[in-house]
Design a protein around this motif. Structure first.
Motif, PDB file in Angstrom:
ATOM      1  N   ARG A 142       0.858  -1.187   0.000  1.00  0.00           N
ATOM      2  CA  ARG A 142       0.000   0.000   0.000  1.00  0.00           C
ATOM      3  C   ARG A 142       0.894   1.237   0.000  1.00  0.00           C
ATOM      4  O   ARG A 142       2.124   1.126   0.065  1.00  0.00           O
ATOM      5  CB  ARG A 142      -0.964  -0.025   1.183  1.00  0.00           C
ATOM      6  CG  ARG A 142      -1.887  -1.234   1.116  1.00  0.00           C
ATOM      7  CD  ARG A 142      -3.244  -1.006   1.682  1.00  0.00           C
ATOM      8  NE  ARG A 142      -3.913   0.142   1.074  1.00  0.00           N
ATOM      9  CZ  ARG A 142      -5.083   0.594   1.516  1.00  0.00           C
ATOM     10  NH1 ARG A 142      -5.677   0.002   2.536  1.00  0.00           N
ATOM     11  NH2 ARG A 142      -5.657   1.632   0.942  1.00  0.00           N
ATOM     12  N   SER A 143       0.284   2.416  -0.094  1.00  0.00           N
ATOM     13  CA  SER A 143       1.064   3.633  -0.280  1.00  0.00           C
ATOM     14  C   SER A 143       0.414   4.795   0.462  1.00  0.00           C
ATOM     15  O   SER A 143      -0.692   4.682   0.990  1.00  0.00           O
ATOM     16  CB  SER A 143       1.152   3.956  -1.778  1.00  0.00           C
ATOM     17  OG  SER A 143      -0.146   4.177  -2.313  1.00  0.00           O
ATOM     18  N   ALA A 144       1.135   5.919   0.498  1.00  0.00           N
ATOM     19  CA  ALA A 144       0.624   7.129   1.147  1.00  0.00           C
ATOM     20  C   ALA A 144       0.915   8.327   0.254  1.00  0.00           C
ATOM     21  O   ALA A 144       1.762   8.259  -0.651  1.00  0.00           O
ATOM     22  CB  ALA A 144       1.273   7.314   2.518  1.00  0.00           C
ATOM     23  N   PHE A 145       0.198   9.426   0.518  1.00  0.00           N
ATOM     24  CA  PHE A 145       0.376  10.662  -0.243  1.00  0.00           C
ATOM     25  C   PHE A 145       0.578  11.780   0.770  1.00  0.00           C
ATOM     26  O   PHE A 145      -0.327  12.107   1.547  1.00  0.00           O
ATOM     27  CB  PHE A 145      -0.870  10.915  -1.101  1.00  0.00           C
ATOM     28  CG  PHE A 145      -0.726  12.089  -2.036  1.00  0.00           C
ATOM     29  CD1 PHE A 145       0.233  12.087  -3.031  1.00  0.00           C
ATOM     30  CD2 PHE A 145      -1.579  13.184  -1.942  1.00  0.00           C
ATOM     31  CE1 PHE A 145       0.355  13.157  -3.912  1.00  0.00           C
ATOM     32  CE2 PHE A 145      -1.459  14.254  -2.811  1.00  0.00           C
ATOM     33  CZ  PHE A 145      -0.499  14.252  -3.797  1.00  0.00           C
ATOM     34  N   VAL A 190       5.612   2.906   0.291  1.00  0.00           N
ATOM     35  CA  VAL A 190       6.111   4.070  -0.438  1.00  0.00           C
ATOM     36  C   VAL A 190       5.151   5.236  -0.264  1.00  0.00           C
ATOM     37  O   VAL A 190       3.940   5.043  -0.121  1.00  0.00           O
ATOM     38  CB  VAL A 190       6.300   3.739  -1.942  1.00  0.00           C
ATOM     39  CG1 VAL A 190       4.961   3.443  -2.605  1.00  0.00           C
ATOM     40  CG2 VAL A 190       7.044   4.849  -2.668  1.00  0.00           C
ATOM     41  N   ALA A 191       5.706   6.443  -0.252  1.00  0.00           N
ATOM     42  CA  ALA A 191       4.890   7.654  -0.199  1.00  0.00           C
ATOM     43  C   ALA A 191       5.291   8.567  -1.347  1.00  0.00           C
ATOM     44  O   ALA A 191       6.465   8.631  -1.744  1.00  0.00           O
ATOM     45  CB  ALA A 191       5.077   8.375   1.134  1.00  0.00           C
ATOM     46  N   ILE A 192       4.296   9.262  -1.884  1.00  0.00           N
ATOM     47  CA  ILE A 192       4.559  10.360  -2.811  1.00  0.00           C
ATOM     48  C   ILE A 192       4.540  11.634  -1.985  1.00  0.00           C
ATOM     49  O   ILE A 192       3.546  11.942  -1.324  1.00  0.00           O
ATOM     50  CB  ILE A 192       3.516  10.408  -3.936  1.00  0.00           C
ATOM     51  CG1 ILE A 192       3.567   9.120  -4.764  1.00  0.00           C
ATOM     52  CG2 ILE A 192       3.732  11.628  -4.822  1.00  0.00           C
ATOM     53  CD1 ILE A 192       2.499   9.029  -5.847  1.00  0.00           C
ATOM     54  N   MET A 209       7.208  16.645  -6.832  1.00  0.00           N
ATOM     55  CA  MET A 209       6.809  15.418  -6.143  1.00  0.00           C
ATOM     56  C   MET A 209       7.917  14.389  -6.280  1.00  0.00           C
ATOM     57  O   MET A 209       8.535  14.267  -7.344  1.00  0.00           O
ATOM     58  CB  MET A 209       5.498  14.870  -6.702  1.00  0.00           C
ATOM     59  CG  MET A 209       4.296  15.690  -6.303  1.00  0.00           C
ATOM     60  SD  MET A 209       2.767  14.778  -6.478  1.00  0.00           S
ATOM     61  CE  MET A 209       1.596  16.108  -6.184  1.00  0.00           C
ATOM     62  N   ILE A 210       8.113  13.662  -5.185  1.00  0.00           N
ATOM     63  CA  ILE A 210       9.207  12.695  -5.155  1.00  0.00           C
ATOM     64  C   ILE A 210       8.748  11.430  -4.434  1.00  0.00           C
ATOM     65  O   ILE A 210       7.880  11.483  -3.548  1.00  0.00           O
ATOM     66  CB  ILE A 210      10.450  13.313  -4.460  1.00  0.00           C
ATOM     67  CG1 ILE A 210      11.714  12.497  -4.756  1.00  0.00           C
ATOM     68  CG2 ILE A 210      10.230  13.486  -2.954  1.00  0.00           C
ATOM     69  CD1 ILE A 210      13.000  13.278  -4.530  1.00  0.00           C
ATOM     70  N   LEU A 211       9.325  10.298  -4.840  1.00  0.00           N
ATOM     71  CA  LEU A 211       8.987   9.009  -4.235  1.00  0.00           C
ATOM     72  C   LEU A 211       9.892   8.753  -3.038  1.00  0.00           C
ATOM     73  O   LEU A 211      11.116   8.883  -3.144  1.00  0.00           O
ATOM     74  CB  LEU A 211       9.147   7.886  -5.255  1.00  0.00           C
ATOM     75  CG  LEU A 211       8.376   8.070  -6.564  1.00  0.00           C
ATOM     76  CD1 LEU A 211       8.649   6.899  -7.500  1.00  0.00           C
ATOM     77  CD2 LEU A 211       6.889   8.216  -6.299  1.00  0.00           C
ATOM     78  N   MET A 212       9.271   8.385  -1.917  1.00  0.00           N
ATOM     79  CA  MET A 212      10.032   8.164  -0.691  1.00  0.00           C
ATOM     80  C   MET A 212       9.661   6.805  -0.079  1.00  0.00           C
ATOM     81  O   MET A 212       8.560   6.659   0.463  1.00  0.00           O
ATOM     82  CB  MET A 212       9.732   9.281   0.315  1.00  0.00           C
ATOM     83  CG  MET A 212      10.541   9.195   1.602  1.00  0.00           C
ATOM     84  SD  MET A 212      10.086  10.520   2.758  1.00  0.00           S
ATOM     85  CE  MET A 212       8.498   9.879   3.382  1.00  0.00           C
ATOM     86  N   PRO A 248      17.307   8.493  -4.056  1.00  0.00           N
ATOM     87  CA  PRO A 248      17.991   8.688  -5.343  1.00  0.00           C
ATOM     88  C   PRO A 248      17.342   9.811  -6.149  1.00  0.00           C
ATOM     89  O   PRO A 248      16.118  10.008  -6.094  1.00  0.00           O
ATOM     90  CB  PRO A 248      17.814   7.337  -6.045  1.00  0.00           C
ATOM     91  CG  PRO A 248      17.529   6.362  -4.951  1.00  0.00           C
ATOM     92  CD  PRO A 248      16.798   7.127  -3.888  1.00  0.00           C
ATOM     93  N   ALA A 249      18.160  10.530  -6.919  1.00  0.00           N
ATOM     94  CA  ALA A 249      17.643  11.620  -7.762  1.00  0.00           C
ATOM     95  C   ALA A 249      16.611  11.104  -8.758  1.00  0.00           C
ATOM     96  O   ALA A 249      15.700  11.842  -9.169  1.00  0.00           O
ATOM     97  CB  ALA A 249      18.793  12.305  -8.483  1.00  0.00           C
ATOM     98  N   SER A 250      16.703   9.826  -9.120  1.00  0.00           N
ATOM     99  CA  SER A 250      15.750   9.236 -10.075  1.00  0.00           C
ATOM    100  C   SER A 250      14.346   9.093  -9.487  1.00  0.00           C
ATOM    101  O   SER A 250      13.396   8.773 -10.210  1.00  0.00           O
ATOM    102  CB  SER A 250      16.257   7.867 -10.536  1.00  0.00           C
ATOM    103  OG  SER A 250      16.425   7.001  -9.418  1.00  0.00           O
ATOM    104  N   ASN A 251      14.194   9.337  -8.176  1.00  0.00           N
ATOM    105  CA  ASN A 251      12.880   9.224  -7.548  1.00  0.00           C
ATOM    106  C   ASN A 251      11.994  10.433  -7.797  1.00  0.00           C
ATOM    107  O   ASN A 251      10.815  10.425  -7.452  1.00  0.00           O
ATOM    108  CB  ASN A 251      13.024   9.034  -6.025  1.00  0.00           C
ATOM    109  CG  ASN A 251      13.384   7.613  -5.657  1.00  0.00           C
ATOM    110  OD1 ASN A 251      13.926   6.884  -6.476  1.00  0.00           O
ATOM    111  ND2 ASN A 251      13.083   7.202  -4.431  1.00  0.00           N
TER     112      ASN A 251
END
Length: 444
Positions: A142-145, A190-192, A209-212, A248-251
């Motif tokens: 699952r994920s979060a925002f 994962v969170a956006i 926005m970045i993936l964390m 990572p910068a790619s996120n």
């Protein structure tokens, strides 16, 4: 104007409705029992069992947009698709899901995962899709925002203070978010995160926005935030601190300064998904109210024969049907002319739906007397959930402002000093005016 549902609309609505009545509703007591046992933040076996069954039957990821969605930035989407329902087709299914709080998750259609999956689908790279979208669509994680912040008026997302700073091959995230829905779930991986990469850029180009990944060092969940005493476990809403979190910068999603663009792509459908489910919530409350009024007597006659209740029930039926029509109109416009052209209808339904449901739930509580405010009938919980939706995805006031400004724009005076003042004043409302970080993303 044709109000008759198509064969495809009926097919999917009835499949969802049938599954809920055959499998989900009979297991509500099992879900409640498992929810009460042991740790609050856990995976409930009955929900996983139902998910496997729904997935096996192909009633899964119904919200994923059709392939012709113009927002796609990468043309590898064919591997990451659901049945391709339109917004209008999905609206009828989501209403059915709204009748039982956890039904959306059974079909992998619960917030904030739905909005996040759409973000990955529309804006993600191939690598980001493989790492995060695939397990999300499979229902494995699952994920979060993370958007709303405790120290800013987050109804205006340009106020966001979280920093996302480039350092070599990494970005460093520092800030604090709250109402981060879903972070309580042990499956949340994962969170956006929305924050600012450039505090000096133009007002709507500062945000990115970045993936964390949640297990990154420096991600600290500070506390859980109940709503009117309800913890909404195992989903939950958390306050989280990000202290020198390195990813990572790619996120980064799409690139620096693209945060508002992504947010508008995400929040348009997300807002209306809540409204679709809300109609089911209201229908359920009306059904409970009608049954209760016919079961009890007061002052020598059944309660439903007291005229005040006839008025309330009639008003409820009128309001639900009017709201449904507005919701379906908004969904149909999104399909035919796009989210941007439908922004006034999206804003209108976002204000109307939760307010309508709250009135009906409140009357249903009244009809149940003391039982209404107890845990016995689920009405108090429904009220708490719906009350958050007047804040989530933008408070009523922000949407009303947007609606009014669009209306003023249609009827601007043609001549005279007032016309000149209007023309030289603020620009007409654009998508950014309806942006809010109040994305509590309650999974309903």
């Amino acid at each position: 104007m044709d109000f008759e549902p198509t064969e495809r609309q009926v097919y999917w609505r009835d499949r969802v409705r049938g599954f809920i009545e055959q499998h989900v509703r009979p297991n509500v007591p099992v879900y409640d029992e498992q929810d009460r046992e042991g740790d609050r933040w856990k995976v409930l076996p009955i929900a996983e069992e139902m998910k496997a069954k729904a997935k096996e039957q192909g009633i899964w990821n119904l919200f994923m947009p059709p392939r012709n969605d113009s927002h796609h930035h990468v043309d590898d989407s064919f591997e990451f698709e659901g049945p391709g329902l339109t917004n209008l087709e999905y609206a009828l299914c989501a209403e059915e899901m709204g009748r039982i709080g956890w039904a959306s998750e059974v079909f992998n259609c619960s917030a904030p995962d739905t909005g996040n999956m759409e973000v990955f689908h529309r804006y993600g790279t191939r690598e980001q899709k493989e790492e995060w979208l695939r397990p999300l669509m499979n229902g494995e994680i699952r994920s979060a925002f993370l958007m709303t912040e405790p120290y800013t008026a987050s109804s205006d997302a340009t106020n966001i203070e979280t920093r996302i700073e480039r350092d070599g091959d990494e970005y460093v995230i520092n800030g604090r978010k709250w109402w981060s829905s879903g972070l309580g779930d042990p499956r949340c991986k994962v969170a956006i995160v929305m924050g600012k990469t450039d505090f000096e850029a133009q007002r709507h180009a500062q945000q990115s926005m970045i993936l964390m990944p949640i297990d990154t060092p420096g991600v600290n969940i500070l506390r859980h935030l109940p709503v009117f005493g309800y913890d909404d476990a195992p989903h939950g809403h958390m306050e989280v601190e990000m202290k020198d979190v390195r990813v990572p910068a790619s996120n980064i999603l799409l690139g620096e300064g693209r945060g508002f663009e992504i947010a508008q792509g995400r929040l348009g459908p997300g807002r209306i998904h809540h409204c679709m489910r809300t109609i089911g919530v209201a229908e359920e409350a009306l059904e409970k109210m009608c049954k209760r009024l016919q079961e009890r007597e007061a002052f020598g006659k059944p309660i439903y024969k007291h005229s005040v209740w006839e008025e309330r029930v009639a008003r409820a039926r009128i309001d639900i049907d009017m709201t449904r029509l507005l919701c379906l109109k908004a969904a149909d416009m999104m399909d035919k002319v796009g989210n941007k052209a439908a922004k006034q209808e999206i804003a209108m339904i976002k204000v109307q739906a939760p307010n309508m449901a709250l009135r009906i739930i409140d009357d249903a509580i009244q009809a149940h007397g003391g039982g209404g405010v107890s845990e016995d009938y689920g009405l108090a919980r429904s009220y708490a959930n719906q009350r958050t939706l007047r804040l989530a995805d933008g408070p009523d006031e922000v949407h009303a402002r947007s609606i009014a400004r669009m209306e003023f724009g249609k009827h601007a005076p043609q001549e005279g000093p007032s016309a000149n003042a209007l023309r030289s004043g603020p620009a007409p409302a654009n998508d950014s005016d309806t942006m809010s970080s109040g994305d509590m993303g309650v999974a309903r």
